[in-house]
Motif scaffolding. Structure first.
Motif, PDB file in Angstrom:
ATOM      1  N   SER A 201      -2.830   8.573  10.801  1.00 46.65           N
ATOM      2  CA  SER A 201      -4.040   7.764  10.968  1.00 46.65           C
ATOM      3  C   SER A 201      -5.085   8.204   9.942  1.00 46.65           C
ATOM      4  CB  SER A 201      -4.602   7.934  12.375  1.00 46.65           C
ATOM      5  OG  SER A 201      -3.677   7.517  13.346  1.00 46.65           O
TER       6      SER A 201
ATOM      7  N   SER B 296      -2.759  -7.146   4.475  1.00 50.68           N
ATOM      8  CA  SER B 296      -1.938  -6.867   5.655  1.00 50.68           C
ATOM      9  C   SER B 296      -0.759  -7.838   5.635  1.00 50.68           C
ATOM     10  CB  SER B 296      -2.745  -7.057   6.939  1.00 50.68           C
ATOM     11  OG  SER B 296      -3.764  -6.082   7.027  1.00 50.68           O
TER      12      SER B 296
ATOM     13  N   ASP C 141      -0.410   2.313   7.321  1.00 46.63           N
ATOM     14  CA  ASP C 141      -0.232   1.584   8.588  1.00 46.63           C
ATOM     15  C   ASP C 141       1.118   0.864   8.655  1.00 46.63           C
ATOM     16  OD1 ASP C 141      -2.392   2.341  10.021  1.00 46.63           O
ATOM     17  OD2 ASP C 141      -3.468   0.441   9.906  1.00 46.63           O
TER      18      ASP C 141
ATOM     19  N   TYR D 161      -3.111  -6.536  14.906  1.00 45.77           N
ATOM     20  CA  TYR D 161      -2.753  -5.612  13.831  1.00 45.77           C
ATOM     21  C   TYR D 161      -3.605  -5.893  12.590  1.00 45.77           C
ATOM     22  CZ  TYR D 161      -0.289  -3.442   9.967  1.00 45.77           C
ATOM     23  OH  TYR D 161      -0.006  -2.708   8.847  1.00 45.77           O
TER      24      TYR D 161
ATOM     25  N   THR E 282      -7.738  -5.297  13.693  1.00 45.04           N
ATOM     26  CA  THR E 282      -8.249  -4.106  14.361  1.00 45.04           C
ATOM     27  C   THR E 282      -7.173  -3.022  14.371  1.00 45.04           C
ATOM     28  OG1 THR E 282      -7.447  -4.575  16.611  1.00 45.04           O
ATOM     29  CG2 THR E 282      -9.493  -5.655  15.940  1.00 45.04           C
ATOM     30  N   SER E 283      -7.533  -1.872  14.920  1.00 44.29           N
ATOM     31  CA  SER E 283      -6.557  -0.804  15.142  1.00 44.29           C
ATOM     32  C   SER E 283      -6.068  -0.790  16.582  1.00 44.29           C
ATOM     33  CB  SER E 283      -7.180   0.558  14.801  1.00 44.29           C
ATOM     34  OG  SER E 283      -8.315   0.794  15.620  1.00 44.29           O
ATOM     35  N   ASN E 284      -6.502  -1.787  17.357  1.00 38.46           N
ATOM     36  CA  ASN E 284      -6.142  -1.868  18.779  1.00 38.46           C
ATOM     37  C   ASN E 284      -4.913  -2.742  18.958  1.00 38.46           C
ATOM     38  OD1 ASN E 284      -6.212  -1.655  21.574  1.00 38.46           O
ATOM     39  ND2 ASN E 284      -7.682  -3.343  21.792  1.00 38.46           N
TER      40      ASN E 284
ATOM     41  N   ARG F 117       1.440   6.452  13.463  1.00 35.58           N
ATOM     42  CA  ARG F 117       0.725   7.518  14.171  1.00 35.58           C
ATOM     43  C   ARG F 117       1.652   8.643  14.612  1.00 35.58           C
ATOM     44  NH1 ARG F 117      -2.301   2.984  17.937  1.00 35.58           N
ATOM     45  NH2 ARG F 117      -3.105   1.754  16.183  1.00 35.58           N
TER      46      ARG F 117
END
Length: 234
Positions: free
Chosen positions: A33, A122, A183, A199, A202-204, A214
């Protein structure tokens, strides 16, 4: 055979312990991260191998974020099996805004993807063996679905930075990646459009259950740097 002095014997035992421990330490998954892989030059050697315990899957989603200034063909994600060098690939073509996705050596091309140089993107791709359909997402925008292939992929090797022309090798400098990647996640199922949007924005999101940035198990070969993605200035 001469006997080592006590201090020498103690040092030899310590070195042996370090050698025994080294492979285990190298294989420990790391939380990346806030980090990225930087590949700063064109070679046919520099790459990152991503390890997974999954030996067979019949669906996949791969997501990553990358930046480059390459205007030639270059690899973004390379997964090979013993019998298929292009088992699952995401490949940027020299054709402007064209991105190819390979599944089991069969390629489909997605055009008009707005793949700008020197900008972070992304990129996600989904595939399902039951339907044989593959889809590409660039910066949250979905392509149409296209048919490619529909059978299980087994015994994968995943490489970043180089395109595999053979199982774990066969690298070609003219198809290598130069830039930065982070990522990287992979799932053995098709993510929903809403999850892909999470994705992208956000990172949520639910981390990959095949490859998880991670908790990533990886080995670096050649000049690949693990760097901070964020610079804090006081």
């Amino acid at each position: 055979m001469p006997q080592l002095p006590h201090s020498g014997l103690k040092m030899a035992r310590l070195l042996l312990l370090m050698v025994v421990m080294l492979p285990a330490c190298a294989a420990t998954p790391q939380d990346l991260s806030g980090k990225m892989f930087t590949i700063p030059q064109e070679t046919n050697t520099a790459h990152v191998r991503l390890n997974t315990s999954l030996q067979s899957f019949s669906a996949a989603t791969v997501c990553l974020r990358s930046v480059t200034d390459l205007d030639r063909n270059h690899i973004l994600f390379s997964l090979a099996t013993p019998s298929l060098a292009n088992a699952f690939l995401i490949f940027k073509t020299a054709t402007r805004d064209g991105i190819e996705v390979y599944v089991q050596d069969k390629a489909v091309t997605f055009g008009n993807q707005k793949y700008e140089l020197n900008e972070w993107h992304s990129i996600c791709s989904t595939w399902d063996a039951e339907s044989g359909l593959v889809q590409l997402w660039v910066d949250g925008k979905a392509s149409i679905k296209k048919f490619t292939s529909g059978s299980a992929i087994k015994s994968p090797i995943v490489i970043l930075g180089q395109e595999q022309d053979s199982y774990g090798g066969g690298f070609d400098m003219s198809q290598s990646f130069v830039g930065a990647i982070h990522d990287v996640h992979m799932w053995n199922y098709v993510l929903s459009p809403c999850e892909i949007q999470r994705y992208t924005e956000t990172s949520n999101f639910t981390p990959g259950n095949v490859l998880n940035w991670r908790a990533l198990d990886f080995q670096i070969t050649g000049r690949v740097l693990v760097e901070d993605r964020f610079i804090t200035c006081n």
